[in-house]
Write an enzyme that holds these catalytic residues in place. Structure first.
Site, PDB file in Angstrom:
ATOM      1  N   ALA A  75       7.493 -13.236  52.726  1.00  0.00           N
ATOM      2  CA  ALA A  75       6.724 -13.032  51.498  1.00  0.00           C
ATOM      3  C   ALA A  75       5.881 -14.245  51.135  1.00  0.00           C
ATOM      4  O   ALA A  75       4.847 -14.103  50.491  1.00  0.00           O
ATOM      5  CB  ALA A  75       7.658 -12.673  50.343  1.00  0.00           C
ATOM      6  N   THR A  76       6.294 -15.427  51.545  1.00  0.00           N
ATOM      7  CA  THR A  76       5.473 -16.607  51.283  1.00  0.00           C
ATOM      8  C   THR A  76       4.111 -16.438  51.947  1.00  0.00           C
ATOM      9  O   THR A  76       3.059 -16.617  51.310  1.00  0.00           O
ATOM     10  CB  THR A  76       6.162 -17.883  51.823  1.00  0.00           C
ATOM     11  OG1 THR A  76       7.397 -18.057  51.139  1.00  0.00           O
ATOM     12  CG2 THR A  76       5.292 -19.113  51.627  1.00  0.00           C
ATOM     13  N   GLN A 183      11.519  -9.061  45.698  1.00  0.00           N
ATOM     14  CA  GLN A 183      12.833  -8.717  45.134  1.00  0.00           C
ATOM     15  C   GLN A 183      12.926  -7.238  44.792  1.00  0.00           C
ATOM     16  O   GLN A 183      14.020  -6.726  44.561  1.00  0.00           O
ATOM     17  CB  GLN A 183      13.106  -9.549  43.872  1.00  0.00           C
ATOM     18  CG  GLN A 183      13.240 -11.034  44.117  1.00  0.00           C
ATOM     19  CD  GLN A 183      14.529 -11.422  44.821  1.00  0.00           C
ATOM     20  OE1 GLN A 183      15.484 -10.641  44.908  1.00  0.00           O
ATOM     21  NE2 GLN A 183      14.566 -12.626  45.351  1.00  0.00           N
ATOM     22  N   SER A 203       9.550  -9.226  51.843  1.00  0.00           N
ATOM     23  CA  SER A 203      10.313 -10.102  52.718  1.00  0.00           C
ATOM     24  C   SER A 203      11.565  -9.367  53.198  1.00  0.00           C
ATOM     25  O   SER A 203      12.332  -8.850  52.394  1.00  0.00           O
ATOM     26  CB  SER A 203      10.711 -11.360  51.936  1.00  0.00           C
ATOM     27  OG  SER A 203      11.529 -12.172  52.740  1.00  0.00           O
ATOM     28  N   ALA A 204      11.763  -9.319  54.517  1.00  0.00           N
ATOM     29  CA  ALA A 204      12.888  -8.552  55.073  1.00  0.00           C
ATOM     30  C   ALA A 204      14.247  -9.122  54.660  1.00  0.00           C
ATOM     31  O   ALA A 204      15.182  -8.374  54.414  1.00  0.00           O
ATOM     32  CB  ALA A 204      12.787  -8.509  56.601  1.00  0.00           C
ATOM     33  N   THR A 244       1.440 -13.245  67.915  1.00  0.00           N
ATOM     34  CA  THR A 244       2.333 -12.213  68.466  1.00  0.00           C
ATOM     35  C   THR A 244       3.365 -11.807  67.424  1.00  0.00           C
ATOM     36  O   THR A 244       4.009 -12.654  66.808  1.00  0.00           O
ATOM     37  CB  THR A 244       3.040 -12.757  69.723  1.00  0.00           C
ATOM     38  OG1 THR A 244       2.036 -13.142  70.665  1.00  0.00           O
ATOM     39  CG2 THR A 244       3.963 -11.713  70.333  1.00  0.00           C
ATOM     40  N   CYS A 330      14.622 -22.676  45.524  1.00  0.00           N
ATOM     41  CA  CYS A 330      13.739 -23.723  46.035  1.00  0.00           C
ATOM     42  C   CYS A 330      13.856 -25.015  45.241  1.00  0.00           C
ATOM     43  O   CYS A 330      13.632 -26.088  45.756  1.00  0.00           O
ATOM     44  CB  CYS A 330      12.289 -23.260  46.007  1.00  0.00           C
ATOM     45  SG  CYS A 330      12.107 -21.538  46.419  1.00  0.00           S
TER      46      CYS A 330
HETATM   47  C1  LIG Z   1      12.175 -14.917  48.476  1.00  0.00           C
HETATM   48  C2  LIG Z   1      10.931 -14.697  47.725  1.00  0.00           C
HETATM   49  C3  LIG Z   1       9.691 -15.089  48.234  1.00  0.00           C
HETATM   50  C4  LIG Z   1       9.557 -15.821  49.552  1.00  0.00           C
HETATM   51  O1  LIG Z   1       9.901 -14.990  50.607  1.00  0.00           O
HETATM   52  P1  LIG Z   1      10.113 -15.589  52.082  1.00  0.00           P
HETATM   53  O2  LIG Z   1      10.145 -14.389  52.951  1.00  0.00           O
HETATM   54  O3  LIG Z   1      11.421 -16.307  52.042  1.00  0.00           O
HETATM   55  O4  LIG Z   1       8.968 -16.470  52.381  1.00  0.00           O
HETATM   56  C5  LIG Z   1       8.579 -14.832  47.482  1.00  0.00           C
HETATM   57  N1  LIG Z   1       8.661 -14.218  46.300  1.00  0.00           N
HETATM   58  C6  LIG Z   1       9.823 -13.805  45.778  1.00  0.00           C
HETATM   59  C7  LIG Z   1       9.858 -13.113  44.461  1.00  0.00           C
HETATM   60  C8  LIG Z   1      11.000 -14.039  46.473  1.00  0.00           C
HETATM   61  O5  LIG Z   1      12.157 -13.665  45.939  1.00  0.00           O
END
Ligand SMILES: *Cc1c(COP(=O)(O)O)cnc(C)c1O
Length: 412
Positions: A75-76, A183, A203-204, A244, A330
């Site tokens: 998700a980052t 989330q 994010s998986a 990839t 974080c």
């Molecule tokens: C965990 C999280 C992210 C980051 O996701 P990653 O896959 O760890 O980079 C971004 N936004 C929210 C709301 C998250 O909970």
């Protein structure tokens, strides 16, 4: 059921991989190890079809076409791709971005970098419960606004935003709408058509899939949105994300989506019950406790509490056998008051004694009851120590209380 220590109660930071997900991934490390871009042999074809299946499984869960999914490392990356990708693609149309004060750092810091490049960013305030007011979104949109980005469900306080209302406003004003749904995915219903969203980040590892896999939903219905890629190279993911693909990760992500669509409704109810049990138990046993975030519009497994008259760090450290966090993972190495809670108007004092409890697929009643027990014991002890400080010994602990502490805390 027997209780095993330590207890994991930090499901917002990450989740263990579901056994079904793990099984699905295994063949893609050694048997089907091919590169999805290899068009000339069966190794490539089977990897490609695995990636396409993952795309379909995620598409099913959020109600979009497979081609609207761009796989990323998480998700980052998805947040960076959405925010910077839109800013760079539409800079001739405007330089104004609207977001909120409580976004994840991946959105906040991407916006911060864009500000250095000359973009204007409005950080909307939220109310006491962490809600964004859709009317305020409407008010701050100008003819220079290109993007609105609002987190779907909050990683720290669990608050769920009125995405559909915000989406309608953005659509009416011709502004693109992005939401960080890391989330939310697999926890609450999320259908792209209903929330009028152009981009969603996922994010998986937040939904019992592997780390290092994620996705950005990019709306492709007319008029399709533009996006400047962050990575240039082989042109994978329709040129929107070169590199990839993480085939086992995508297979696991897809399976995690499939499992979620099967269990989400029941799991949500179970976790809400567990969460309410935890909350009621803590409120019954401890006074001076405050609940942060929205009481109803909230992720099922989330509870965020502040404790008056204790030191946040001491409380967290005293809960050794229960893995909880002080807020966003974080920043938890520094015990600063959470910027999210400060944005909600929580006092600095209470914001620095907040604890986030994250319940998930394998949380049990026994774990919840144990946590209530330990927490009330330790809050009581910390408060007693604070109020009895004049005769404190060199350890900082009040001499008279030291024996009690060591007896109760005897290693098990
Ligand atoms: C965990 C999280 C992210 C980051 O996701 P990653 O896959 O760890 O980079 C971004 N936004 C929210 C709301 C998250 O909970």
């Amino acid at each position: 059921m027997a209780l095993t220590l330590p207890i994991y109660m930090d499901y917002h930071a990450t989740t263990p991989v579901d056994p079904e997900v793990f099984e699905a991934m295994l063949p893609y490390f050694r048997e089907h190890f091919g590169n999805p871009s290899s068009r000339t042999h069966v190794f490539g074809w089977s990897a490609e079809s695995a990636v396409e299946k993952g795309r379909e499984q995620l598409g099913q869960l959020i109600g979009c076409k497979p081609m609207e999914i761009v796989f990323t490392s998480g998700a980052t990356e998805a947040n960076n791709l959405a925010v910077k990708g839109v800013a760079w693609a539409y800079r001739d149309r405007g330089n104004h971005i609207v977001t909120t004060a409580i976004e994840h750092h991946a959105v906040l810091d991407a916006c911060g970098r864009l500000e250095k490049e000359g973009f204007d960013v409005t950080y909307l305030p939220v109310d006491r419960r962490g809600l964004v007011d859709p009317f305020q979104v409407e008010e701050v949109i100008t003819d220079r606004t290109i993007l609105v980005s609002v987190i779907a469900a909050h990683n720290e306080i669990g608050t769920i935003q009125p995405l559909a209302e915000i989406g309608r406003i953005c659509k009416a004003r011709g502004v693109l709408f992005h939401s960080d749904a890391a989330q939310a995915l697999g926890k609450i219903p999320l259908r792209v058509g209903e929330i009028h969203v152009d981009f969603l980040s996922f994010s998986a590892h937040k939904l019992y899939g592997p780390k290092g896999a994620g996705a950005l939903y990019v709306r492709m219905t007319r008029p399709a949105v533009k996006l400047t890629p962050l990575l240039d190279g082989g042109g994978q993911e329709r040129g929107r994300r070169s590199g990839t693909q993480n085939v086992p990760g995508i297979v696991g992500f897809g399976k995690a989506c499939e499992v979620a669509s099967r269990v989400m409704a029941e799991e949500g109810k179970r976790l809400t019950r567990l969460r309410e049990r935890l909350k009621a138990g803590i409120f019954r046993r401890i006074d001076g406790v405050y609940c942060n975030g929205h009481l109803e519009q909230r992720l099922p497994g989330n509870l965020n509490l502040s404790f008056a008259r204790v030191e946040g760090e001491a409380l967290l450290l005293s809960m050794k056998d229960v893995a909880i966090s002080s807020g966003s993972a974080c920043t938890s190495t520094r015990m600063e008051p959470s910027y999210v809670l400060l944005a909600l108007g929580v006092s600095e004092e209470l914001a620095s004694t907040s604890m986030r409890f994250g319940l998930g697929r394998w949380s049990t009643e026994e774990e919840v009851d144990y946590t209530i027990e330990k927490l009330s014991e330790r809050v009581e002890r910390l408060r007693a120590m604070l109020s009895g400080s004049p005769r404190a010994g060199s350890s900082g602990l009040p001499v008279a209380k030291e024996r009690t502490v060591s007896v109760q805390d005897a290693p098990s």
